[in-house]
Design a protein around this motif. Structure first.
Motif, short mmCIF file in Angstrom:
data_model
loop_
_atom_site.label_atom_id
_atom_site.label_comp_id
_atom_site.label_asym_id
_atom_site.label_seq_id
_atom_site.Cartn_x
_atom_site.Cartn_y
_atom_site.Cartn_z
N ARG A 277 0.83 -1.20 0.00
CA ARG A 277 0.00 0.00 0.00
C ARG A 277 0.87 1.26 0.00
N GLU A 278 1.95 1.18 0.75
CA GLU A 278 2.86 2.33 0.82
C GLU A 278 3.47 2.62 -0.55
N VAL A 281 1.03 4.35 -2.54
CA VAL A 281 0.96 5.78 -2.17
C VAL A 281 2.06 6.55 -2.90
N LEU A 282 3.27 5.98 -2.89
CA LEU A 282 4.40 6.67 -3.55
C LEU A 282 4.10 6.87 -5.04
N HIS A 367 0.18 -1.84 -9.02
CA HIS A 367 -0.92 -1.05 -9.56
C HIS A 367 -1.38 -0.12 -8.44
N PRO A 368 -1.22 1.21 -8.59
CA PRO A 368 -1.46 2.09 -7.45
C PRO A 368 -2.86 1.97 -6.83
N SER A 369 -3.89 1.92 -7.68
CA SER A 369 -5.24 1.91 -7.09
C SER A 369 -5.51 0.61 -6.35
N LEU A 372 -3.60 0.76 -3.06
CA LEU A 372 -4.23 1.65 -2.08
C LEU A 372 -5.45 1.01 -1.43
N ARG A 373 -6.08 0.09 -2.15
CA ARG A 373 -7.25 -0.59 -1.59
C ARG A 373 -6.87 -1.67 -0.60
#
Lengths: 375, 237
Positions: A277-278, A281-282, A367-369, A372-373
């Motif tokens: 997740r971090e 975020v980056l 995959h950022p999204s 983040l989930r």
């Protein structure tokens, strides 16, 4: 905001895991450093001993790859060697590794031709030298004296025969300091090898050039079947113990490198898995995937660099410790060459880069999204 | 908080963001998060996107912020199609600032370190620390520069996150339930900060919320249902 500082902070987040990984890498590097220092030191110590004696060429049996070259009858080849151009002296030497005390490990016992140049480089610090080939006395190196707790006038039993210690000497070569030396004839009698030597040492005159040396080598090969004339360096590098210890050190380098890379790989994979997740975020904040790769690689390289530095220090301490163990004293003399230690440090960094590469690429592909989930 | 300089109006008639028949499907088309969204957001607007859970609010925000890619349709940033952008990281870094419901601060970094994160790898950015310090002062966090997230209250953490979103002077702030994890007092404070910063920096703000009171702070409210926009400022579409 400094990427390296961020990478360092990430490593300190999991002190237990970082310490364990560091320890594994440090141990691997320590093993590499210690084994290599011992292997090289062993080779250097023998070569130093041979060089100190002033020997230009050594004649030995062709297949002499054992710890000690196979013994042969000196007089079968000595006259022929003396006829070769530039050859001034041909001196016999018989070496054995013998147990001389129940309280001390086996020691080198050298039989040197009496009144030859071989003795010239030794410095007598107590007692006297043997007076004739028939003088059945021993002179011992300072380290041997310490290990055996013997002084001039004491006796040492070799192959069941008690011999008096006539003197104590000092040599620039560790291997000689830990040895016992007798006139050649005495060792031949004690070991039941009359007239035999392991090697014949050739001293050439001052006008001999490298071309002359090459010529002598070729002539020995051509005229004395089964024998070879080699330099002390060649003799040492062909020695089975040197070859085995070098092979062991190379194998250790390979195994420790593989284990090190796998340990780093595993650590970094766990680390990025926990920080998915971090990393998301980056990436959401606009970090380029390349920057994420740099971060992960920096972390793994820092880990292995620190492991490398600790491992080198540990390896040096380990070697020094081994040198002082009774069983090893006088037999190993660790050689720490700065270029080698730098190469080990370089190897540590390469291990970090290799071990961190896949986890870094995996992190960069997050995959950022989705990240983040993640909970 | 430091007093903010008054700015009367920040909107222009130029659309900073627009979309055409935007869709986002998951599970090989079985789940339709967005189902034909057409939207136009004017530069400087403060837009609240509301609707029930699963209506596609966050999906729309993720597409605007390039965290996801549309299944079909097109998004435009100042008339430039998103599909023509070669470096989405750069777009996120330079044009977009994200504010998340759960702050997403890095626990090992100080307040200042967290705010500086988006500047890492930004070539030639030599005054980032000065900007970050100034932003944190504006947020009333000047005494918290060296504190770690665990030493901050929820409201303070969200203000740090807002400062982080603003550090590269973005054009758009995308806030996903920015007050969702805060009590009403802190929520109100955070909304004040967003509103003030939007005025000071001429920002376009797109904020997802399910709270009508929070949505009321925006200039415009877009309501979504089943992946579509159903009302725009109360007008049925």
């Amino acid at each position: 905001m400094n990427l390296l500082r961020f990478a360092f902070d990430n490593l300190t987040r999991r002190p237990a895991r970082t310490t364990l990984t560091l320890s594994a890498i440090a141990l691997g590097i320590a093993a590499i450093v210690a084994l290599t220092a011992i292997a090289w030191g062993f080779e250097a110590s023998w070569q130093k001993a041979n060089d100190a004696r002033g020997t230009d060429l050594i004649v030995t049996k062709l297949a002499s790859e054992n710890t000690m070259p196979s013994p042969f009858v000196a007089e079968k080849v000595r006259p022929d060697l003396l006829k070769l151009p530039h050859v001034q002296e041909v001196v016999g030497l018989l070496s054995e590794m013998l147990t001389v005390s129940y309280d001390a490990p086996p020691m080198f016992v050298f039989g040197w031709q009496f009144d030859s140049y071989l003795w010239d480089h030794l410095q007598l610090i107590d007692g006297r030298w043997p007076q004739s080939p028939d003088d059945a006395v021993i002179v011992i190196g300072t380290l041997a004296a310490e290990l055996l707790q013997k002084k001039t006038g004491d006796t040492i039993e070799i192959e069941g025969v008690a011999l008096p210690v006539a003197g104590i000497f000092q040599s620039s070569a560790l291997v000689e300091n830990g040895a016992l030396i007798l006139p050649l004839l005495q060792v031949q009698q004690l070991t039941d090898k009359p007239g035999k030597v392991n090697v014949l040492n050739l001293q050439l005159d001052a006008s001999a050039t490298t071309t002359d040396v090459a010529h002598i080598k070729a002539q020995v090969r051509a005229t004395l079947p089964g024998f070879v004339a080699i330099t002390s360096g060649e003799l040492v590098s062909q020695n089975a113990v040197v070859r085995i210890s070098k092979a062991m050190s190379n194998a250790t380098i390979l195994i420790a490198s593989l284990v090190g890379a796998l340990v780093v790989f595993n650590t970094m994979l766990m680390s990025i898995s926990e920080r998915t997740r971090e990393i998301g975020v980056l990436l959401a904040l606009g970090w380029h995937p390349r920057t994420v790769i740099k971060l992960i690689i920096s972390e793994s390289a820092m880990l292995t660099l620190a492991g490398g530095i600790i491992g080198i220090l540990l390896g040096i301490l380990l070697t020094i410790g081994l040198e002082h163990i009774e069983l090893m004293r006088g037999k190993i003399d660790g050689l720490f060459s700065p270029p080698f230690l730098l190469a080990v440090l370089g190897l540590s960094i390469i291990l970090g880069i290799l071990g961190g590469l896949y986890p870094a690429i995996k992190a960069a592909r997050t995959h950022p999204s989705q990240a983040l989930r993640q909970e | 908080m430091k007093p903010l300089s008054p700015i009367c109006s920040v909107t222009t008639s130029t659309p900073v963001l627009s979309s055409r028949n935007l869709t986002l499907h998951f599970d090989q088309g079985r789940t339709k998060a967005l189902n034909g969204v057409d939207i136009e957001i004017i530069e400087g607007e403060f837009v609240a996107v509301t609707g029930p859970s699963g209506c596609g609010k966050s999906s729309l925000l993720n597409l605007i912020g390039t965290l996801d890619q549309a299944s079909s349709g097109e998004l435009f940033f100042r008339q430039q199609p998103y599909s023509s952008m070669t470096d989405l990281s750069e777009f996120r870094r330079e044009q977009v600032g994200f504010v998340f419901q759960s702050f997403h601060l890095i626990p090992t970094l100080t307040t200042l370190g967290n705010v500086l994160l988006p500047t890492v790898g930004r070539a030639g950015d030599h005054n980032a620390t000065a900007r970050a310090t100034a932003l944190l002062q504006q947020m009333g966090l000047e005494s918290r520069l060296d504190h770690f997230p665990s030493q901050l209250s929820g409201g303070e953490r969200q203000r740090v996150a807002i400062a982080r979103a603003l550090i590269n002077d973005p054009t758009i702030i995308l806030a996903d339930e920015p007050t969702g994890s805060l009590d009403s007092e802190n929520a109100s404070h955070v909304l004040d900060v967003i509103a003030n910063m939007r005025l000071r920096k001429s920002l376009t703000v797109v904020m997802v919320t399910h709270d009508p009171n929070v949505a009321a702070r925006a200039d415009r409210e877009i309501c979504m249902r089943d992946g579509k926009i159903v009302t725009d400022n109360g007008v049925n579409l």
